[in-house]
Design a protein around this motif. Structure first.
Motif, PDB file in Angstrom:
ATOM      1  N   ARG A   1     -10.102   5.063  -0.434  1.00  0.00           N
ATOM      2  CA  ARG A   1      -9.104   4.657   0.560  1.00  0.00           C
ATOM      3  C   ARG A   1      -7.956   3.809  -0.010  1.00  0.00           C
ATOM      4  O   ARG A   1      -6.790   4.152   0.155  1.00  0.00           O
ATOM      5  CB  ARG A   1      -9.797   3.913   1.705  1.00  0.00           C
ATOM      6  N   ARG A   2      -8.251   2.717  -0.650  1.00  0.00           N
ATOM      7  CA  ARG A   2      -7.165   1.829  -1.106  1.00  0.00           C
ATOM      8  C   ARG A   2      -6.328   2.449  -2.218  1.00  0.00           C
ATOM      9  O   ARG A   2      -5.120   2.250  -2.270  1.00  0.00           O
ATOM     10  CB  ARG A   2      -7.719   0.482  -1.533  1.00  0.00           C
ATOM     11  N   LEU A   3      -6.958   3.198  -3.093  1.00  0.00           N
ATOM     12  CA  LEU A   3      -6.201   3.850  -4.161  1.00  0.00           C
ATOM     13  C   LEU A   3      -5.404   5.026  -3.607  1.00  0.00           C
ATOM     14  O   LEU A   3      -4.253   5.240  -3.995  1.00  0.00           O
ATOM     15  CB  LEU A   3      -7.142   4.309  -5.275  1.00  0.00           C
ATOM     16  N   ALA A   4      -5.973   5.755  -2.669  1.00  0.00           N
ATOM     17  CA  ALA A   4      -5.267   6.886  -2.054  1.00  0.00           C
ATOM     18  C   ALA A   4      -3.994   6.423  -1.356  1.00  0.00           C
ATOM     19  O   ALA A   4      -2.980   7.128  -1.369  1.00  0.00           O
ATOM     20  CB  ALA A   4      -6.176   7.612  -1.071  1.00  0.00           C
ATOM     21  N   LYS A   5      -4.016   5.232  -0.784  1.00  0.00           N
ATOM     22  CA  LYS A   5      -2.825   4.702  -0.110  1.00  0.00           C
ATOM     23  C   LYS A   5      -1.665   4.462  -1.067  1.00  0.00           C
ATOM     24  O   LYS A   5      -0.517   4.413  -0.647  1.00  0.00           O
ATOM     25  CB  LYS A   5      -3.158   3.382   0.599  1.00  0.00           C
ATOM     26  N   LEU A   6      -1.973   4.318  -2.341  1.00  0.00           N
ATOM     27  CA  LEU A   6      -0.917   4.065  -3.328  1.00  0.00           C
ATOM     28  C   LEU A   6      -0.203   5.341  -3.762  1.00  0.00           C
ATOM     29  O   LEU A   6       0.846   5.277  -4.384  1.00  0.00           O
ATOM     30  CB  LEU A   6      -1.502   3.356  -4.555  1.00  0.00           C
ATOM     31  N   HIS A   7      -0.768   6.501  -3.459  1.00  0.00           N
ATOM     32  CA  HIS A   7      -0.155   7.793  -3.797  1.00  0.00           C
ATOM     33  C   HIS A   7       0.155   7.903  -5.293  1.00  0.00           C
ATOM     34  O   HIS A   7       1.198   8.420  -5.686  1.00  0.00           O
ATOM     35  CB  HIS A   7       1.134   8.025  -2.997  1.00  0.00           C
ATOM     36  N   ALA A   8      -0.757   7.427  -6.119  1.00  0.00           N
ATOM     37  CA  ALA A   8      -0.543   7.456  -7.563  1.00  0.00           C
ATOM     38  C   ALA A   8      -0.932   8.817  -8.133  1.00  0.00           C
ATOM     39  O   ALA A   8      -1.939   9.400  -7.735  1.00  0.00           O
ATOM     40  CB  ALA A   8      -1.368   6.366  -8.232  1.00  0.00           C
ATOM     41  N   ASP A   9      -0.125   9.316  -9.057  1.00  0.00           N
ATOM     42  CA  ASP A   9      -0.452  10.576  -9.706  1.00  0.00           C
ATOM     43  C   ASP A   9      -1.419  10.334 -10.870  1.00  0.00           C
ATOM     44  O   ASP A   9      -1.664   9.195 -11.268  1.00  0.00           O
ATOM     45  CB  ASP A   9       0.810  11.302 -10.172  1.00  0.00           C
ATOM     46  N   THR A  10      -1.968  11.402 -11.402  1.00  0.00           N
ATOM     47  CA  THR A  10      -2.969  11.311 -12.466  1.00  0.00           C
ATOM     48  C   THR A  10      -2.445  10.559 -13.677  1.00  0.00           C
ATOM     49  O   THR A  10      -3.136   9.697 -14.228  1.00  0.00           O
ATOM     50  CB  THR A  10      -3.441  12.723 -12.880  1.00  0.00           C
ATOM     51  N   ASP A  11      -1.230  10.858 -14.119  1.00  0.00           N
ATOM     52  CA  ASP A  11      -0.674  10.197 -15.300  1.00  0.00           C
ATOM     53  C   ASP A  11      -0.553   8.687 -15.096  1.00  0.00           C
ATOM     54  O   ASP A  11      -0.811   7.908 -16.014  1.00  0.00           O
ATOM     55  CB  ASP A  11       0.691  10.779 -15.666  1.00  0.00           C
TER      56      ASP A  11
END
Length: 131
Positions: free
Chosen positions: A84-94
């Motif tokens: 949940r918390r990481l998904a909210k950041l919308h970070a890509d794999t790189d």
């Protein structure tokens, strides 16, 4: 945490924002500063969140994360991205990999597996020194 992502037009550059509780920070995919935040700050926020996931304090109570670990303590990066918390950041794999590489507490491994007769590369993360 309020998060949003928006396309800045035809440039193909996404803008990511987060609310740290004090002020809202944003950065573009090109590392440009927008509204007071930088890519470096964004990477540090990702790093901090993943380090928390793998901390002894969190692992002592997080049965879900422990259930997702393999026998060496690794969790697939694709799985971690859904938390949940990481998904909210919308970070890509790189960007996630960059955050992990800069961490003194985390490590990443890559291996190839075969799924339905096709090779698939899997990246996994764990706490350094996991026993």
């Amino acid at each position: 945490d309020s998060q949003d992502s928006q396309d800045s037009g035809n440039s193909g550059i996404s803008t990511h924002s987060w609310n740290s509780g004090i002020s809202t920070h944003s950065w573009t995919g090109e590392g440009q500063e927008v509204g007071g935040g930088t890519r470096v700050e964004f990477i540090l926020q990702i790093q901090s969140q993943i380090e928390y996931y793998f901390s002894k304090r969190n692992l002592s109570t997080d049965s879900y994360l422990k259930s997702r670990m393999d026998d060496k303590g690794y969790v697939a990066l694709d799985e971690i991205r859904t938390f949940r918390r990481l998904a909210k950041l919308h970070a890509d794999t790189d960007t996630i990999l960059e955050a992990v590489k800069q961490s003194q507490l985390l490590e990443c491994t890559t291996y190839t597996t075969t799924v339905n007769e096709e090779e698939e590369v899997v990246m996994s993360i764990r706490a350094k020194g996991y026993l």
